[in-house]
Design a protein around this motif. Sequence first.
Motif, PDB file in Angstrom:
ATOM      1  N   ARG A  49       1.051  -1.316  -0.062  1.00 46.89           N
ATOM      2  CA  ARG A  49       0.088   0.025   0.116  1.00 46.89           C
ATOM      3  C   ARG A  49       0.785   1.385  -0.032  1.00 46.89           C
ATOM      4  N   GLN A  53      -3.273   3.571  -2.219  1.00 53.38           N
ATOM      5  CA  GLN A  53      -3.562   2.756  -3.164  1.00 53.38           C
ATOM      6  C   GLN A  53      -2.748   1.438  -2.935  1.00 53.38           C
ATOM      7  N   TYR A  55      -0.516  -1.638  -4.677  1.00 55.24           N
ATOM      8  CA  TYR A  55       0.526  -1.826  -5.732  1.00 55.24           C
ATOM      9  C   TYR A  55       0.600  -3.481  -5.862  1.00 55.24           C
ATOM     10  N   CYS A  57       3.238  -6.008  -8.196  1.00 53.11           N
ATOM     11  CA  CYS A  57       4.443  -6.222  -8.882  1.00 53.11           C
ATOM     12  C   CYS A  57       4.762  -7.706  -9.464  1.00 53.11           C
ATOM     13  N   ARG A  77      -1.579  -1.012 -10.317  1.00 52.51           N
ATOM     14  CA  ARG A  77      -2.070  -0.252  -9.360  1.00 52.51           C
ATOM     15  C   ARG A  77      -3.722  -0.483  -9.147  1.00 52.51           C
ATOM     16  N   SER A  78      -4.186  -0.327  -7.741  1.00 52.36           N
ATOM     17  CA  SER A  78      -5.577  -0.350  -7.622  1.00 52.36           C
ATOM     18  C   SER A  78      -6.211   0.662  -6.638  1.00 52.36           C
ATOM     19  N   ALA A  79      -6.930   1.301  -7.238  1.00 56.85           N
ATOM     20  CA  ALA A  79      -7.937   2.291  -6.486  1.00 56.85           C
ATOM     21  C   ALA A  79      -9.044   1.807  -5.480  1.00 56.85           C
ATOM     22  N   TRP A  85      -7.334  -3.600 -11.630  1.00 53.48           N
ATOM     23  CA  TRP A  85      -5.928  -3.384 -11.624  1.00 53.48           C
ATOM     24  C   TRP A  85      -5.738  -2.786 -12.847  1.00 53.48           C
ATOM     25  N   VAL A  88       0.601   0.541 -14.495  1.00 56.11           N
ATOM     26  CA  VAL A  88       1.149   1.828 -14.321  1.00 56.11           C
ATOM     27  C   VAL A  88       2.655   1.809 -14.793  1.00 56.11           C
ATOM     28  N   GLY A 144       3.476   6.991  -7.767  1.00 55.05           N
ATOM     29  CA  GLY A 144       3.008   5.833  -8.146  1.00 55.05           C
ATOM     30  C   GLY A 144       2.698   5.962  -9.653  1.00 55.05           C
ATOM     31  N   THR A 145       2.785   7.283 -10.012  1.00 51.04           N
ATOM     32  CA  THR A 145       2.451   7.345 -11.529  1.00 51.04           C
ATOM     33  C   THR A 145       3.746   7.622 -12.527  1.00 51.04           C
TER      34      THR A 145
END
Length: 353
Positions: A49, A53, A55, A57, A77-79, A85, A88, A144-145
């Motif tokens: 987290r 959000q 993440y 990998c 990524r998950s909001a 998912w 990103v 995260g972007t």
Amino acid sequence: MYRLVLLAFVSSILSLQPSLAALPPAVTVTNIRRVFHNGEHNAFTDLVRFKGQLYLCFRSCPDGHMVFNTASTIILRSADEGATWQQVHRFSVKDRDTRDPHFLVFNEQLFVYTGTWWSGPGKIEPKEYDMNKMLGFAVSSADGTTWSEPAMLEGTFGHYIWRAATLGGKAYLCGRRKPGFDITAKGEGEKVQSLMLESDDGLVWKKRAYFTETAGDETAFLFENDGSLLAIGRHGGGKEAFLIRSKPPFIEWDRKSLDRAVGGPLVAKWGKHVLVGGRHTTKEKGAKTSLCWLVGEQLHEFAELPSGGDNSYPGFIELSPTKGLISWYSSHEKDEAGKTITAIYMAELNLSH
């Protein structure tokens, strides 16, 4: 006389309450689903987290499990707490196989670390795998972007890096290497040392301590509130796993054998309980991704996830005091043409007392 016996009985029951309260809760596994498959070999997961959000990998490679320069690391990524998912970022390293990616939140940055095997411009045979040419890389992001380019980790050449953790403003990383950087044998053998590496910035590393002198392998760190370390280490020969403990300044290490091997180990705190996950292999069932509670010095299995063949390397994130999310990879399913696939899976863990 009877009154004394009754008092003794009540006293004995009360004395058991703390241990009864410490027993781990029952767990139900729900919402099991495949979350990613792109026709490639997808493996080695982690979850974290970061800034509200989630993440995920993992490694993805069109050529398979072994060492290929076509491998890359995918970050999703998950909001919505893991319901959906979106990709990103995806990165690779020239002439290297980006394997075993893991997250670390450190200095308000999200790092993804990968231990990379040198593969050169084309395919190399397993006899040519050279641990002394391994090198750690990382990408990082503040939001995260937007992600950095892969950065070489100073102090990791000749080391196979793995999971990381933080304590007191410093980062600690599991790295393993050949004693004396022995050049006579290729690949990994039983004579492999496991080291705790330390960093102030997450990019430059130095040796802090040895914690396994021989048969070193993948090791997951968990720092307790008092600064003590609890770790689960895979045995380099695949025969067993180690429960490893130490306290600052990490000079003395206590290591005990567990009753099973744990491939791709995970260790995480969930409330007052310690979760351990990884691959458990038996003659009857073969290789399965297994989840256990660590109680004292014993593993108590509570779930065997749908898995088979090439599998394990779980990631975990706590969603609430009673709900968690687990990720893993497996090759137990086939595609429409009947070909085995290796995909990323996820499930919810629900606690009940």
